[in-house]
Design a protein around this motif. Structure first.
Motif, PDB file in Angstrom:
ATOM      1  N   UNK A 178      33.711  20.394  -8.800  1.00 39.24           N
ATOM      2  CA  UNK A 178      32.960  21.519  -8.230  1.00 39.24           C
ATOM      3  C   UNK A 178      32.317  21.129  -6.897  1.00 39.24           C
ATOM      4  N   UNK A 179      31.694  19.945  -6.863  1.00 40.98           N
ATOM      5  CA  UNK A 179      31.001  19.523  -5.638  1.00 40.98           C
ATOM      6  C   UNK A 179      31.984  19.384  -4.469  1.00 40.98           C
ATOM      7  N   UNK A 180      33.153  18.801  -4.751  1.00 34.29           N
ATOM      8  CA  UNK A 180      34.153  18.633  -3.691  1.00 34.29           C
ATOM      9  C   UNK A 180      34.646  19.979  -3.173  1.00 34.29           C
ATOM     10  N   UNK A 181      34.877  20.911  -4.096  1.00 26.48           N
ATOM     11  CA  UNK A 181      35.355  22.226  -3.683  1.00 26.48           C
ATOM     12  C   UNK A 181      34.289  22.936  -2.838  1.00 26.48           C
ATOM     13  N   UNK A 182      33.029  22.814  -3.259  1.00 24.62           N
ATOM     14  CA  UNK A 182      31.938  23.419  -2.482  1.00 24.62           C
ATOM     15  C   UNK A 182      31.899  22.862  -1.064  1.00 24.62           C
ATOM     16  N   UNK A 183      32.097  21.548  -0.984  1.00 24.42           N
ATOM     17  CA  UNK A 183      32.059  20.897   0.326  1.00 24.42           C
ATOM     18  C   UNK A 183      33.256  21.335   1.184  1.00 24.42           C
ATOM     19  N   UNK A 184      34.446  21.319   0.591  1.00 25.53           N
ATOM     20  CA  UNK A 184      35.655  21.666   1.346  1.00 25.53           C
ATOM     21  C   UNK A 184      35.587  23.080   1.906  1.00 25.53           C
ATOM     22  N   UNK A 185      35.125  24.015   1.080  1.00 27.10           N
ATOM     23  CA  UNK A 185      35.129  25.426   1.487  1.00 27.10           C
ATOM     24  C   UNK A 185      33.804  25.892   2.070  1.00 27.10           C
ATOM     25  N   UNK A 186      32.805  25.035   2.059  1.00 26.61           N
ATOM     26  CA  UNK A 186      31.483  25.446   2.532  1.00 26.61           C
ATOM     27  C   UNK A 186      30.943  26.608   1.711  1.00 26.61           C
ATOM     28  N   UNK A 187      31.041  26.482   0.400  1.00 29.04           N
ATOM     29  CA  UNK A 187      30.627  27.582  -0.487  1.00 29.04           C
ATOM     30  C   UNK A 187      29.101  27.675  -0.500  1.00 29.04           C
ATOM     31  N   UNK A 188      28.536  28.822  -0.125  1.00 31.52           N
ATOM     32  CA  UNK A 188      27.073  28.950  -0.088  1.00 31.52           C
ATOM     33  C   UNK A 188      26.450  28.803  -1.478  1.00 31.52           C
ATOM     34  N   UNK A 189      25.165  28.457  -1.499  1.00 27.64           N
ATOM     35  CA  UNK A 189      24.459  28.198  -2.765  1.00 27.64           C
ATOM     36  C   UNK A 189      24.368  29.425  -3.677  1.00 27.64           C
ATOM     37  N   UNK A 190      24.442  30.608  -3.090  1.00 33.60           N
ATOM     38  CA  UNK A 190      24.327  31.799  -3.936  1.00 33.60           C
ATOM     39  C   UNK A 190      25.682  32.234  -4.533  1.00 33.60           C
ATOM     40  N   UNK A 191      26.600  31.276  -4.611  1.00 25.02           N
ATOM     41  CA  UNK A 191      27.888  31.527  -5.272  1.00 25.02           C
ATOM     42  C   UNK A 191      28.069  30.533  -6.412  1.00 25.02           C
ATOM     43  N   UNK A 192      28.696  30.984  -7.488  1.00 24.12           N
ATOM     44  CA  UNK A 192      29.041  30.100  -8.603  1.00 24.12           C
ATOM     45  C   UNK A 192      30.519  29.739  -8.509  1.00 24.12           C
TER      46      UNK A 192
END
Ligand SMILES: *Cc1c(COP(=O)(O)O)cnc(C)c1O
Length: 360
Positions: free
Chosen positions: A54-68
């Motif tokens: 999950x952390x890697x995907x968040x980093x790769x896509x720049x997923x904002x904190x208000x997304x699950x």
């Protein structure tokens, strides 16, 4: 026999370094004395894999904190029902753009649960283009708007995202997930089956904005409720652990090469090599409107069925496999996902040139 150049539309090619890492860790994952396939999903090592993915995907896509981020089973096809079951809650209306088989299936499924309007369609020309869209075409009362960013079967890609006004935008990104930079904040929900660009079949990634959670219809099965899945951090029940582990290795591979901007540049180069050849060929022909061409799935045809068949046969003999087009389009389709190296595309084009010379 060694490795072939695999142009499958899915399940598709995986990076060799990922397969090697998985092979090296299969008997003994990091000193646990077992493979990831054999360990409890509640164990510390597995939870670390789940968290890291999950952390890697968040980093790769720049997923904002208000997304699950949710890793789910059931394939992208289950999302066709999950989206309406969770997002219909005010007007019970939704606007869909019909750009191919996958949107058709999603439309049919959503119709079971609410009022679905097809705002535009490219069916008139065998889905060979993306309809031009503007905000006035979307009903601002609808609960959401729905698109398929890349159409795997027909080989089309939205050149830009449609302006849907204030409507939550839902995207089936199964076949171009992580292939190009997208601004996640433009979407309310993104989903993608893994077997095109993420890993083996068995996991579907869902990225959902917090305000989309908690509106599920009463009839929604527990397993189909995004809020329940998100609250449980993808561990409500046994997740597809091994697939998530491979996905994590793929995310690491992407991060090491420099992330999505780097793979996008490579993907554009790969696609350009193939399209340039098709545009200049006297024998082969691309089937898609040039502005709307996919970077991932490249359909093309020869002047006769006999030539198509000969080409696929000879290509296979030469190590270029799974090039047969989808049964609804015919001809050929080269899927050139992230894991297809640029040499694979160059070699394919060399082979196509030879075939053209021999069959003029
Ligand atoms: C492959 C694909 C699907 C279906 O995925 P499953 O995991 O087989 O359900 C849906 N949408 C798109 C765009 C696809 O490419």
């Amino acid at each position: 026999m060694g490795r072939v150049y695999n142009f499958s539309a899915g399940p598709a090619i995986l990076p060799e370094s990922v397969l090697k890492k998985a092979a090296a860790e299969i008997m003994d994952y990091q000193g646990t004395g077992m493979s990831v396939m054999e360990m409890s999903h509640r164990s510390k090592p597995y939870e670390a894999i789940n968290d890291a993915a999950e952390a890697l995907l968040r980093e790769l896509m720049g997923i904002p904190d208000n997304y699950q981020v949710i890793f789910m089973q059931g394939g992208a096809s289950s999302q066709f029902a999950m989206v309406p079951l969770n997002l219909f809650h005010k007007s019970n209306k939704a606007d869909y753009v019909n750009t191919g088989e996958w949107s058709k299936k999603a439309i049919a499924e959503a119709k079971k649960y609410g009022a679905v309007r097809v705002v535009a369609s490219s069916e008139d020309k065998m889905f060979s283009y993306i309809p031009r869209l503007n905000k006035s075409m979307f009903d601002q009362e609808a609960d959401y708007a729905y698109i398929v960013t890349n159409n795997t079967i027909f080989g089309t890609l939205y050149p830009e995202l449609p302006d849907v006004g204030k409507l939550p935008l839902v995207a089936d990104m199964s076949s171009n997930f992580l292939s190009q930079v997208y601004d996640v904040s433009k979407f309310a929900l993104i989903f993608a089956g893994a077997q095109k660009n993420v890993g083996p079949a068995g996991v579907t990634v869902v990225i959902i904005r917090n305000d989309m959670l908690g509106h599920a219809k009463d009839i929604t099965p527990t397993m189909f409720n995004y809020k329940i899945q998100a609250d449980a951090k993808s561990l409500y029940n046994t997740p597809p652990c091994y697939t998530i582990y491979i996905a994590k290795l793929v995310f690491e591979w992407l991060k090491e090469m420099g992330g999505i901007p780097v793979i996008e540049k490579i993907n554009r180069e790969k696609a350009a090599i193939l399209y340039n050849f098709l545009d200049n060929s006297t024998l082969f022909k691309g089937t898609v409107n040039p502005q709307d061409r996919s970077l991932m799935n490249v359909p093309f045809v020869l002047p006769s069925e006999e030539l198509n068949e000969n080409f696929i046969k000879e290509a296979t003999q030469n190590g270029f496999v799974q090039l047969k087009g989808h049964r609804s389009v015919g001809g050929m389709r080269a899927s050139i996902y992230n894991a297809m190296p640029i040499e694979g595309v160059k070699k394919l084009v060399e082979f196509m040139k030879k075939f053209e010379m021999a069959n003029k």
